[in-house]
Design an enzyme around this catalytic site. Structure first.
Site, short mmCIF file in Angstrom:
data_model
loop_
_atom_site.label_atom_id
_atom_site.label_comp_id
_atom_site.label_asym_id
_atom_site.label_seq_id
_atom_site.Cartn_x
_atom_site.Cartn_y
_atom_site.Cartn_z
N LYS A 131 83.40 15.00 59.34
CA LYS A 131 84.63 15.30 58.59
C LYS A 131 84.27 16.07 57.33
O LYS A 131 83.19 15.88 56.76
CB LYS A 131 85.33 13.99 58.19
CG LYS A 131 86.01 13.28 59.32
CD LYS A 131 87.49 13.02 58.99
CE LYS A 131 88.19 12.30 60.11
NZ LYS A 131 88.06 10.85 59.98
N HIS A 134 86.21 16.49 51.18
CA HIS A 134 87.27 17.12 50.40
C HIS A 134 87.55 16.35 49.11
O HIS A 134 86.93 15.34 48.82
CB HIS A 134 88.52 17.32 51.26
CG HIS A 134 89.07 16.04 51.81
ND1 HIS A 134 89.64 15.09 51.02
CD2 HIS A 134 89.11 15.57 53.08
CE1 HIS A 134 90.03 14.09 51.77
NE2 HIS A 134 89.70 14.35 53.02
N HIS A 137 87.48 12.61 48.39
CA HIS A 137 86.26 11.83 48.19
C HIS A 137 85.65 12.02 46.81
O HIS A 137 84.59 11.50 46.52
CB HIS A 137 85.22 12.18 49.25
CG HIS A 137 85.45 11.47 50.55
ND1 HIS A 137 85.97 12.11 51.65
CD2 HIS A 137 85.26 10.18 50.92
CE1 HIS A 137 86.07 11.24 52.64
NE2 HIS A 137 85.66 10.07 52.23
N1 ARG Z 1 84.45 5.90 55.22
C1 ARG Z 1 85.67 5.32 54.73
C2 ARG Z 1 86.67 6.41 54.38
O1 ARG Z 1 86.29 7.53 54.12
C3 ARG Z 1 85.48 4.48 53.50
C4 ARG Z 1 84.56 3.32 53.66
C5 ARG Z 1 84.90 2.24 52.72
N2 ARG Z 1 83.93 1.20 52.67
C6 ARG Z 1 83.94 0.11 53.37
N3 ARG Z 1 82.97 -0.75 53.21
N4 ARG Z 1 84.87 -0.13 54.24
O2 ARG Z 1 87.87 6.13 54.36
#
Ligand code: ARG
Length: 569
Positions: A131, A134, A137
């Protein structure tokens, strides 16, 4: 050199002297001290009505008796004002003491070892494989990086974790699509965009040809089983995604100790499910397994789908336990968007129900949404602002401004890099986390507003004063620092350590942003009102010292929120 501490101790001595026989008085007056709304009313105020009950006297009487018992005029003088006893620092001594304290270890001012022996896990950024990186983040990356630096500065052992989103059936489909229609070169060149194209094509073709779905599932199964070919392609997809992300991390000067993401945790979900089963927490629900959270007013936590697949929650339970076992944390932070609030409340509740009292050490460090020049980020409508593009634009724009403002500056590109990136990072950490951010170029890059460039510019201004200061100045004459502007600045410097520790306590980097900005503003005021390189060498020496202290503390503040402090701009 904690002035509040000193005033509290002084007030304590005065209290003992004034009322030697009294009982039931507070041990320490520190928590009772207040900062008056206006510094003309004193540096600290002691609210005497807090002692009325124990002393059975009216607050004004207490104030008067305390004032008569002043024990150390070298620290402060006092004034009674109604029920308050106001403390005014002895300005000259305050300046001398504070500056020697700051300059004794200038890069450590505000740091401490309050976190010694303790460990904090800070999870941030947590990007998803295949992905695009952007603007959505940006906050997690920047807030997490700042928190890591703040905890470090306070003596904690920090473990920074990028919890990669690298698990899910979509990766099976992507691999399948790659095998059918992809080739190595195109992916190498196109990166994440090419992976997305493959995925989109898969979904389109699967509409015509549903059998494809089975093939996609089979590829995901291969990933689950660790099939060498599948693993090799998948690992390469990850490497390509991370390679792009690294460019952004490098520009932001952001680092991680661990990239253990969802795929690592997926391997540990079997044990989690067994444990939940043994502890009697799993319930059947239409063939799926859940943890019922109804008594706590939350929807159930899904652990296992009816087809046997694990879920986001399952992996997070595994990840939490893994972090505890591996790092023995005292705190574990998840810097993740506010939208996942329920997810984390459910997660922490499940951990608690499993009997892990350390669930209380876990916190969701939530933040609001980012929009760009008034437009919300929406992947669906295609309105996405890519982080690397944004940072590149920021640097270009900063370069234009610098060329105009400082045509003679050497190495303009380097300054533009620091200022452009600084503008973006600062805008992200300017307000409390939960507040939504609307990013506007002219606001972020305004050298006169409350911006990153403004604070950086003030730092460079201090350095320039220091470069001009003559060698061999005499012993400073601190009487030259008793004016209101110098005192306001000294007061802010003296409170900087409090801001850092409060930022850590509340996981709120903006407290450091604010403290640093206030110092910069106060320095500029001081700078305009006073001749720093005064004809009187004693006065010049004192003002140069103050300038040096400011430069150092601003640099620290900038560092803690993730900004560079250019020497020249
Ligand atoms: N990768 C996920 C996102 O971009 C966020 C992860 C959050 N951390 C977790 N431990 N669930 O939405």
């Amino acid at each position: 050199m904690d002035m509040k501490r000193r005033i509290a101790d002084l007030a304590g001595e005065m209290l003992k002297k004034a009322f030697p026989e009294a009982e039931g008085l507070p041990e320490d007056l520190y928590p009772l001290l207040e900062v008056p709304p206006d510094s003309a009313m004193g540096d600290y105020a002691f609210p005497c009505f807090k002692l009325s009950r124990a002393l059975r006297l009216g607050p004004p009487v207490i104030a008067r008796k305390l004032a008569e018992a002043l024990t150390d005029g070298a620290v402060a003088r006092v004034e009674c004002a109604g029920g308050y006893l106001n403390f005014f620092f002895n300005r000259e001594n305050f300046a001398r003491d504070l500056l020697s304290a700051v300059l004794a270890a200038p890069e450590k001012w505000g740091g401490s070892d309050e976190g010694r022996g303790k460990t904090v896990c800070v999870e941030y950024s947590s990007i998803n494989i295949a992905k695009r990186f952007h603007l959505g983040h940006l906050s997690t990356t920047v807030i997490g990086n700042s928190l890591r630096r703040i905890y470090d500065f306070l003596g904690w052992k920090t473990v920074s974790i990028n919890y990669l989103g690298d698990w899910g059936t979509q990766f099976g489909k992507m691999l399948c699509a790659y095998k059918k229609w992809g080739d190595k070169e195109t992916v190498e060149k196109g990166g994440v965009d090419e992976m997305t194209r493959l995925y989109v094509r898969f979904n389109e073709e699967a509409k015509e040809n549903p059998a494809l779905e089975d093939e996609g599932r089979a590829w995901f199964k291969k990933i689950e089983d660790g099939d060498p070919e599948a693993m090799e392609i998948f690992q390469w997809f990850k490497d390509v995604t991370l390679r792009d992300a690294m460019k952004v991390y490098d520009v932001l000067d952001v680092h991680f100790d661990s990239y253990d993401g969802e795929s690592v945790m997926a391997k540990r979900t079997g044990a989690v499910i067994r444990e939940l089963e043994e502890k009697g927490l799993l319930k059947d629900s239409d063939g799926a397994k859940i943890v019922d959270l109804e008594p706590w007013g939350m929807p159930p936590c899904l652990i296992l789908k009816s087809d046997g697949a694990t879920l986001y929650h399952t992996r997070d339970v595994a990840a939490a336990i893994y972090r505890k076992e591996t790092y023995h944390f005292d705190r574990s932070l998840y810097v993740v968007a506010y939208q996942q609030d329920l997810h984390f409340r459910q997660l922490f509740k499940v951990l608690e129900l499993m009997g892990y009292d350390w669930a209380a050490q876990c916190s969701h460090v939530a933040f609001g949404m980012v929009s760009y020049e008034g437009q919300a980020m929406a992947t669906r409508t295609g309105h996405v602002v890519l982080l690397d593009e944004l940072l590149t634009r920021a640097q270009e724009k900063a370069l234009e401004i610098i060329k105009e403002k400082s045509p003679g500056l050497e190495n303009k590109e380097e300054a533009a890099r620091q200022v452009g990136v600084g503008a973006v990072v600062y805008a992200t950490l300017q307000n409390n986390r939960i507040k939504d951010i609307d990013f506007w170029w002219d606001r972020a890059l305004n050298f006169d507003g409350e911006t990153g460039p403004y604070v950086q510019y003030t730092h460079a201004r201090c350095r320039s004063v220091l470069r001009k200061a003559p060698e061999g100045l005499p012993v400073p004459d601190y009487a030259a620092l008793t004016d209101d502007e110098a005192q306001a600045l000294l007061r802010l410097l003296s409170r900087f350590p409090e801001a850092v520790s409060e930022a850590c306590l509340r996981n709120e980097p903006y407290l450091v942003t604010r403290a640093t900005t206030e110092i910069a503003k106060a320095y500029n005021k001081f700078y305009y009102e006073h001749r720093i390189l005064d004809d009187d060498p004693g006065a010049a020496a004192a003002r140069v010292q103050l300038t040096r202290a400011c430069a150092e503390v601003i640099k620290t503040g900038l560092y803690l929120i993730g900004l560079a402090a250019p020497e020249r701009m």
